[in-house]
Design an enzyme around this catalytic site. Structure first.
Site, short mmCIF file in Angstrom:
data_model
loop_
_atom_site.label_atom_id
_atom_site.label_comp_id
_atom_site.label_asym_id
_atom_site.label_seq_id
_atom_site.Cartn_x
_atom_site.Cartn_y
_atom_site.Cartn_z
N GLU A 1 -3.99 3.13 -3.46
CA GLU A 1 -4.37 3.13 -2.04
C GLU A 1 -3.33 3.80 -1.16
O GLU A 1 -3.66 4.30 -0.09
CB GLU A 1 -4.61 1.69 -1.57
CG GLU A 1 -3.35 0.91 -1.14
CD GLU A 1 -2.32 0.71 -2.25
OE1 GLU A 1 -2.72 0.78 -3.43
OE2 GLU A 1 -1.14 0.51 -1.95
N ASP B 1 -6.41 0.65 -6.43
CA ASP B 1 -4.99 0.29 -6.36
C ASP B 1 -4.13 1.53 -6.06
O ASP B 1 -2.94 1.39 -5.76
CB ASP B 1 -4.56 -0.38 -7.68
CG ASP B 1 -3.27 -1.16 -7.54
OD1 ASP B 1 -2.81 -1.35 -6.40
OD2 ASP B 1 -2.73 -1.59 -8.58
N ASP C 1 -0.59 -5.39 -0.92
CA ASP C 1 -1.40 -4.65 -1.89
C ASP C 1 -1.86 -5.56 -3.03
O ASP C 1 -1.08 -5.91 -3.91
CB ASP C 1 -0.56 -3.48 -2.45
CG ASP C 1 -1.37 -2.59 -3.38
OD1 ASP C 1 -2.61 -2.75 -3.43
OD2 ASP C 1 -0.76 -1.73 -4.05
N LYS D 1 4.57 4.73 4.11
CA LYS D 1 3.43 3.94 3.61
C LYS D 1 3.50 2.53 4.17
O LYS D 1 4.45 1.79 3.90
CB LYS D 1 3.45 3.91 2.08
CG LYS D 1 2.43 2.95 1.45
CD LYS D 1 2.41 3.03 -0.08
CE LYS D 1 1.56 1.90 -0.70
NZ LYS D 1 1.56 1.92 -2.18
N LYS E 1 -4.91 -6.02 -9.09
CA LYS E 1 -3.71 -5.83 -9.93
C LYS E 1 -3.85 -6.66 -11.19
O LYS E 1 -4.04 -7.88 -11.13
CB LYS E 1 -2.45 -6.19 -9.14
CG LYS E 1 -2.15 -5.14 -8.09
CD LYS E 1 -0.74 -5.19 -7.60
CE LYS E 1 -0.46 -3.98 -6.72
NZ LYS E 1 -0.36 -2.72 -7.48
N ASP F 1 5.01 -3.68 0.05
CA ASP F 1 4.37 -2.37 -0.10
C ASP F 1 4.35 -1.57 1.21
O ASP F 1 3.79 -0.47 1.26
CB ASP F 1 2.95 -2.54 -0.66
CG ASP F 1 2.54 -1.37 -1.53
OD1 ASP F 1 3.42 -0.62 -2.00
OD2 ASP F 1 1.32 -1.19 -1.74
N ARG G 1 -1.70 6.53 -1.52
CA ARG G 1 -1.96 7.97 -1.32
C ARG G 1 -3.13 8.21 -0.37
O ARG G 1 -3.20 9.23 0.29
CB ARG G 1 -2.15 8.65 -2.68
CG ARG G 1 -3.34 8.19 -3.45
CD ARG G 1 -3.27 8.60 -4.92
NE ARG G 1 -2.32 7.77 -5.68
CZ ARG G 1 -2.05 7.91 -6.97
NH1 ARG G 1 -2.66 8.85 -7.66
NH2 ARG G 1 -1.19 7.12 -7.57
N1 BES Z 1 2.11 -0.44 -4.51
C1 BES Z 1 1.82 0.04 -5.81
C2 BES Z 1 3.04 0.61 -6.53
C3 BES Z 1 4.14 -0.34 -6.84
C4 BES Z 1 4.20 -0.93 -8.08
C5 BES Z 1 5.16 -0.58 -5.93
C6 BES Z 1 5.24 -1.79 -8.38
C7 BES Z 1 6.18 -1.45 -6.23
C8 BES Z 1 6.23 -2.05 -7.46
C9 BES Z 1 0.77 1.14 -5.74
O1 BES Z 1 -0.14 1.03 -4.70
C10 BES Z 1 -0.01 1.09 -7.02
O2 BES Z 1 -0.63 0.11 -7.25
N2 BES Z 1 0.07 2.15 -7.78
C11 BES Z 1 -0.61 2.24 -9.02
C12 BES Z 1 -1.25 3.60 -9.08
C13 BES Z 1 -2.21 3.77 -10.20
C14 BES Z 1 -3.41 2.91 -9.99
C15 BES Z 1 -2.60 5.22 -10.27
C16 BES Z 1 0.39 2.07 -10.15
O3 BES Z 1 1.51 2.56 -10.03
O4 BES Z 1 0.06 1.43 -11.13
ZN ZN Z 2 0.54 0.05 -3.01
ZN ZN Z 3 -1.82 -0.19 -5.18
#
Ligand code: BES
Ligand code: ZN
Ligand code: ZN
Length: 470
Positions: free
Chosen positions: A322, A320, A242, A237, A249, A261, A324
């Site tokens: 993203e 968010d 992000d 990834k 966020k 990220d 995937r």
């Molecule tokens: N990059 C984040 C995941 C992340 C969170 C990495 C904290 C490192 C530390 C990812 O893109 C994300 O935002 N995931 C969301 C998914 C949700 C919206 C389904 C999450 O985990 O909240």
């Molecule tokens: Zn991310």
């Molecule tokens: Zn994200």
């Protein structure tokens, strides 16, 4: 970059560390009576004891029999402690031991500990480190190999530590080419126009809010003596930043370290680099979809339906989620190689980080049981460990969309698994997904893993790949 670790036999080096397994071995060392007494008295309580003879240091550490992986890891920890102790005291250290494994583990610990991210500090703010190298008189210790693994891990950490102000998607691709081409890896960078002509809808959707173009980088390590006829494909990834996009966020400070990220990308390119440096006889292809995720004027929006590279349609319910979206296109792209195994690494979900914290990697997949077992074993061996999560089809139900083939958001529970099941939809090969959101980045210095980017997964996967060649 980390300090070097080298073999040197008959050395004039004054600063010495003896790694002994027990008291008996201590008695055999060439030490005067007083020193022997000192070490005998102090070693029981301390991890290592030291004598300063007018600026020349003699250190002794007791390492035990190294029977299990945790005991072995203590020697990496010892490397960190000794590095911290000596880094401002002397320029070189000779490590004496008849235990080859101990020397390698110690050198790995020191090497990893010596990496820091100082690029943006003015000269006077940079740490002034005296210690430049570690030597050993143990002929069988494979220090060159250790050095390659340390260097690969340090590179992953460097990439993660670089902020977006330097590391855009295009810069990431340029850095990869610059580092990997000289060691015999073929690097091809697909630009936005090419990505558009390939219709990588997931990657393009995430990139819509950005002012910087996306890239899709393809690395290939194909030595003549490769033992696998079908390649192993690694996918990382590469979200260079992000923000969450329009689903910005939501919680305080949750964006502050989102330069990390692209940790999955960093891990996978570093593994490829490490494999090439070690000249592993394996055919490896590595795919890096990269962009930042931002809420620009043209940003993709919750509710959008995106047609992906494989023509599946995805209803976007959270911008968010993203990672995937970009990984799905890379996984679908991987089909053309008819891979033996595909592994992705991604800082994919907060859920993974919440589940097991920073001590391990959340793993899941549908590859043969023996693959996951081998990965688990490699993880313990190098102390870059995985925890296997279920990958049952039940979790897929959560991804049903009322208007498209699937949606990019699961339910409130088990977010790391629904994310994995989303990715699996785009595969038709044996697949392992590694969610490194927890261990990829640390906020306080954590021994030899350091501060900031950790390179989580690099040593794990290099070990896993190395074992495949045996
Ligand atoms: N990059 C984040 C995941 C992340 C969170 C990495 C904290 C490192 C530390 C990812 O893109 C994300 O935002 N995931 C969301 C998914 C949700 C919206 C389904 C999450 O985990 O909240
Ligand atoms: Zn991310
Ligand atoms: Zn994200």
């Amino acid at each position: 970059m980390p300090i070097y670790v080298k073999f040197k036999s008959d050395s004039k080096l004054k600063n010495r560390l003896y790694l002994v397994s027990d008291e008996k071995e201590l008695k055999k060392l060439d030490l005067d009576k007083k020193s022997l007494q000192y070490f005998t008295n102090n070693l029981a309580a301390e991890k290592f004891a030291s004598i300063n003879n007018a600026g020349e240091f003699v250190l002794v550490a007791k390492i035990g029999d190294l029977k299990d992986d945790l005991a072995a890891n203590k020697v990496r920890d010892l490397g960190f402690e000794v590095y911290e102790f000596l880094k401002n005291k002397c320029a070189a250290l000779l490590v004496s031991s008849n235990n080859k494994l101990a020397v390698e583990l110690f050198a790995e610990g020191v090497g990893l500990s010596s990496y820091t991210f100082e690029k943006y500090k003015s000269a006077e703010k940079k740490a002034k480190i005296k210690l430049k190298g570690i030597f050993t008189d143990n002929k069988s210790a494979k220090l060159a190999e250790v050095g390659h693994i340390v260097d690969a891990t340090a590179w992953a950490r460097e990439l993660v530590n670089e902020p977006l102000s330097y590391l855009t998607a295009e810069q990431l691709s340029a850095d990869i080419a610059e580092k990997c081409q000289p060691v015999g890896i073929k690097v091809e960078v697909l630009n936005k126009q090419k990505i558009q002509s390939l219709k990588m809808g997931g990657l393009l959707a995430v990139n819509k809010g950005s002012i910087d173009p996306p890239t899709f980088t393809i690395l290939e390590w194909k030595p003549k003596n490769a033992v696998n006829s079908k390649p192993i494909v690694l996918v990382g990834k590469g979200i260079v930043y992000d923000t969450g996009g329009l689903s910005l966020k939501p919680t305080a400070n949750s964006m502050d370290f989102m330069k990390s990220d692209m940790g999955g990308a960093a891990t996978m390119v570093a593994v490829t680099y490490g494999a090439a440096q070690l000249k592993l006889p394996l055919h490896i292809i590595t795919l890096i979809p990269a962009t930042d995720n931002r809420p620009g004027g043209n940003a993709y929006a919750p509710g959008d339906v995106v047609t992906m590279f494989d023509n599946s349609t995805v209803e976007v319910l959270n911008t968010d989620a993203e990672g995937r979206m970009v990984l799905a296109d890379a996984l679908a792209y991987a089909k053309k190689y008819k891979p033996e195994l595909v592994i992705d690494a991604a800082t994919l979900t907060g859920a993974a980080a919440h589940a097991i914290g920073s001590f391990g990697i959340v793993a899941m997949g549908n590859a043969k049981k023996s693959e996951m077992k081998a990965l688990d074993k490699a993880g313990h061996k190098v102390h870059d460990r995985i925890v296997e999560f279920p990958f049952w089809d039940d979790y897929k139900e959560e991804l049903q969309s009322t208007i498209a083939d699937l949606k990019n958001l699961g339910g409130p529970a088990a977010g790391m698994i629904t994310a994995g099941k989303f990715l699996e939809h785009f595969t038709d090969f044996p697949y392992i997904h590694l969610d490194i959101a927890g261990p990829a980045f640390t906020h306080k210095k954590d021994g030899y893993r350091g501060l900031g980017g950790t390179g989580a997964g690099v040593r794990l996967l290099v070990e896993f790949l190395k074992n495949r060649t045996k």
